[in-house]
Enzyme design. Structure first.
Site, short mmCIF file in Angstrom:
data_model
loop_
_atom_site.label_atom_id
_atom_site.label_comp_id
_atom_site.label_asym_id
_atom_site.label_seq_id
_atom_site.Cartn_x
_atom_site.Cartn_y
_atom_site.Cartn_z
CB ALA A 11 -0.94 -0.01 1.20
CG ASN A 13 4.76 6.73 -2.89
OD1 ASN A 13 3.97 7.21 -2.08
ND2 ASN A 13 6.04 7.07 -2.92
N GLY A 15 0.89 1.28 -4.77
CA GLY A 15 -0.35 0.65 -4.32
C GLY A 15 -1.47 1.66 -4.12
CG ASP A 34 1.93 -2.13 3.43
OD1 ASP A 34 2.23 -1.71 2.30
OD2 ASP A 34 2.77 -2.26 4.35
CB ILE A 119 4.34 -3.68 -10.02
CG1 ILE A 119 3.08 -3.76 -10.91
CG2 ILE A 119 5.04 -2.36 -10.25
CD1 ILE A 119 2.11 -2.59 -10.73
CG ASN A 121 11.69 -3.18 -10.46
OD1 ASN A 121 11.48 -3.80 -11.49
ND2 ASN A 121 11.44 -1.88 -10.35
CG HIS A 176 11.46 -3.38 -15.86
ND1 HIS A 176 11.23 -2.31 -16.69
CD2 HIS A 176 11.20 -2.94 -14.59
CE1 HIS A 176 10.85 -1.27 -15.96
NE2 HIS A 176 10.83 -1.63 -14.68
#
EC number: 1.1.1.37
Length: 319
Positions: A11, A13, A15, A34, A119, A121, A176
């Site tokens: 939750a 930025n 989220g 979260d 999402i 990384n 990516h």
């Protein structure tokens, strides 16, 4: 008809922005998960209070309990440590593998039939780890990367040529990271190829080369400017575009980190890597497109980089 349930794991930025966009687009009820006590609940309450203003009528709630993932139609995972200045996406590997293990088990036990978008990384490896721990089938899990990288490529081209970004079609394949492959041969402006624009003198080759380079380092550019975090508006918009294509069966073809089968793009093994992918109500379907010999060579370099990180991840898990 029952409303769809969209759960956002993480939750922060991204989220929070995902939740706001999901409400504005009226995609369904939203759960913000979260591990931080109070934070997802506070954001959920704040977002719920936007509904009368936005003219939407959906439920939003925050939680610290994985049981609240139950019966989710879509789960978007952003949980993990974000990049800081001087860090590469790969530096996050060891920390975020542990996060994916916890999240994956939460999905496995509570919503194994959900469509999952990762999402976190380093993206290509995290989506692989998330599938490993969640057991979600190949067609129901995908990584968000190429949509974002392609949006950056389109933005830089539109800015350079002083045209509407809506007229620019540009695509990025591969991992990516720094080895991603902006497809200059496939990309065009209102149907006019970049190659033709260079020939006509409307776009200098050195400027195109600079744009390709800037696209590859686009995330790092934002990290350096923010100093305390990484991009979140555009990544969230990309994630929502993917979720919407699934929920509304739009069958959009988007560059995503899907599970590409051996034999496609010269792969000698199944691998999560960025390729054009159809997203429909049935999930994801990687598509093989014609690319130039040079782009194929660059893609192989990117594939090898993803494989190396997967090996590093396997070594971490073996310890």
């Amino acid at each position: 008809m029952a409303r769809k349930k969209i759960t956002l794991v993480g939750a922060g930025n991204i989220g929070g922005t995902l939740a706001h966009l999901a409400l504005i687009k009226q995609l369904g009820d939203v759960v913000l998960f979260d591990i931080a006590q109070g934070m997802p609940n506070g954001k959920a309450l704040d977002l719920l209070q936007t509904c009368p203003i936005e003219g939407v009528d959906f439920k939003v709630r925050g939680t610290n309990d994985y049981k609240d993932l139950e019966n989710s139609d879509v789960v978007i995972v952003t949980a993990g440590v974000p990049r800081k200045p001087g860090m590469s996406r790969d530096d996050l590997l060891g920390i975020n593998i542990k996060v994916m293990q916890t999240v994956g088990e939460g999905i496995k036990h509570n919503c194994p039939n959900a469509f999952v978008i990762c999402i976190t990384n380093p993206l290509d490896i995290m989506v692989n780890m998330l599938q490993k721990f969640s057991g979600v089938p190949d067609n129901k899990i995908v990584g968000m990367a190429g949509v974002l990288d392609s949006a950056r490529f389109r933005t830089f081209l539109a800015d350079e040529l002083n045209v509407s970004v809506q007229q620019v079609q540009a695509y990025v394949m591969g991992g990516h990271g720094d080895t991603m492959v902006p497809l200059t041969k496939m990309s065009n402006v209102a149907g006019v190829s970049l190659e033709q624009l260079v020939k006509e003198g409307k776009l200098k080759q050195e400027r195109l080369d600079a744009i390709v380079s800037r696209t590859r380092s686009g995330g790092g550019e934002i990290v350096a400017l923010l100093k305390t975090g990484s991009a979140y508006y555009a990544p969230a918009a990309a994630g929502i575009q993917m979720a919407e294509s699934f929920l509304k069966d739009k069958k959009m073809i988007l560059p995503c980190a899907a599970k590409v089968k051996a034999g496609m793009y010269g792969l000698d093994e199944d691998l999560f890597v960025g390729v054009p992918t159809e997203i429909s109500a049935n999930g994801v379907r990687p598509i093989e497109v014609e690319i130039s010999d040079k782009e194929r060579e660059q893609l192989q370099v990117s594939i090898n980089a993803v494989k190396d990180l997967n090996k590093a991840a396997a070594e971490i898990l073996a310890k």
